[in-house]
Design a protein around this motif. Sequence first.
Motif, PDB file in Angstrom:
ATOM      1  N   HIS A  26       0.826  -1.213   0.000  1.00 54.76           N
ATOM      2  CA  HIS A  26       0.000   0.000   0.000  1.00 54.76           C
ATOM      3  C   HIS A  26       0.865   1.270   0.000  1.00 54.76           C
ATOM      4  CE1 HIS A  26       0.684   0.754   4.298  1.00 54.76           C
ATOM      5  NE2 HIS A  26       0.236  -0.461   4.615  1.00 54.76           N
ATOM      6  N   ASP A  30       4.611   0.592   5.196  1.00 53.11           N
ATOM      7  CA  ASP A  30       5.088   0.488   6.571  1.00 53.11           C
ATOM      8  C   ASP A  30       5.689  -0.899   6.788  1.00 53.11           C
ATOM      9  OD1 ASP A  30       2.872  -1.230   6.790  1.00 53.11           O
ATOM     10  OD2 ASP A  30       1.585   0.340   7.590  1.00 53.11           O
ATOM     11  N   ASP A  89      -2.414  -6.092   3.584  1.00 52.84           N
ATOM     12  CA  ASP A  89      -2.567  -4.971   4.521  1.00 52.84           C
ATOM     13  C   ASP A  89      -3.279  -3.785   3.861  1.00 52.84           C
ATOM     14  OD1 ASP A  89      -1.981  -4.142   7.205  1.00 52.84           O
ATOM     15  OD2 ASP A  89      -0.417  -2.811   6.456  1.00 52.84           O
TER      16      ASP A  89
HETATM   17 MN    MN Z   1       0.025  -0.894   6.878  1.00 55.15          MN
END
Ligand code: MN
Length: 336
Positions: A26, A30, A89
């Motif tokens: 995404h 992260d 995610d």
């Molecule tokens: Mn994430």
Amino acid sequence: MVDRAAVPSDVVDALATAKRVLLLAHLYPDGDVLGSQLGLGLALRTTGRPVTFACHHPVPEAFHFLPGAAEVQQWKEGTGGHDLVVTLDTPDPGRVGGLLEGCRRPGTRVLNLDHHGDNRRYGDVNWIDPQAAATGEMVYGVLEATGLPLTPDVAVNLYTAVVTDTGSFRYSNTTPKTLRIAARLVEAGADPAAIAQALYETRHLAGLQLLGRLLQEVQTNAVGTVAWMVIDRAHAASPDLLEAEDFITYPRSLRTVKVAVLFRELARQEGATPRPPEPPQVKVSLRAKGEVDVARLAASLGGGGHPNAAGVVIPGTLDEVRRRVLDAVEAAVAAR
Ligand code: MN
Ligand code: AMP
Ligand code: MN
């Protein structure tokens, strides 16, 4: 064996039959999305299948230590040629910055693996487990269920996914299962001290000094239940300094705080959908300590996330966005 039964059989089948696999991360990747993407991809690659990694944004410097990180390609649009595209995610397709559209061809299947409760189930195969602390925890389950190998490189990636999304096992999403999985990952070759050092002890002096200035400027409301930090475009000019630091943990750490907010003015090239003439945009991060549901709050502003960690990108100047968001935060805190 931690919990093989939890993995749906269509997920196992999709991975078993795939030949050319693309794994997408995404926007603003992260530790969880990168660790999950690389962990699953490197495990699949041991079976000899071609595996590609892509993301709209670059991998932040703090995650360059992850095995395989240098292979994550920066794409502005998706391409065909893969029979399985795995999103990780990623609760809605917009969060991969439009990459999914170009990848969706006849004969291509999309596998959506995620732990966000608000996931839109946009895949051909979807497995959403909001009980999982991190998507990396789910990928661990996938490896057990499919028999894909847990090599040391895979373990480092999945451990990083879990340790970052749980705030180093401090947040309320940390469960006995999370810790059992973490233990297995350490047995398989993830070194907790080395990973903690790579994540949290590789600061640049300029980054530490920037943190000092930002801490001086933390503000709270009169009763101290809401605290916020602001990073303007001048600071944001050094994105590596910014990505390396989980700044929002500092306003969150105040004793009286129920909701912490970080406002980051985006640099021109950072927006997900740059349009000329580009309007200013602010990335807003929200954190709570169990009392206020910031996922709902973020959703009301056009974003999303988890009950205690959510975010949204809002068009507008720093002042406009700050006023609007803080009003909404105050209302949510008052409604408690
Ligand atoms: Mn994430
Ligand atoms: P962040 O504040 O960027 O660390 O994000 C915290 C969580 O909020 C992430 O795990 C995402 O689930 C969610 N999130 C962040 N930004 C957005 C966004 N623009 N839209 C939807 N969800 C977001
Ligand atoms: Mn996550």
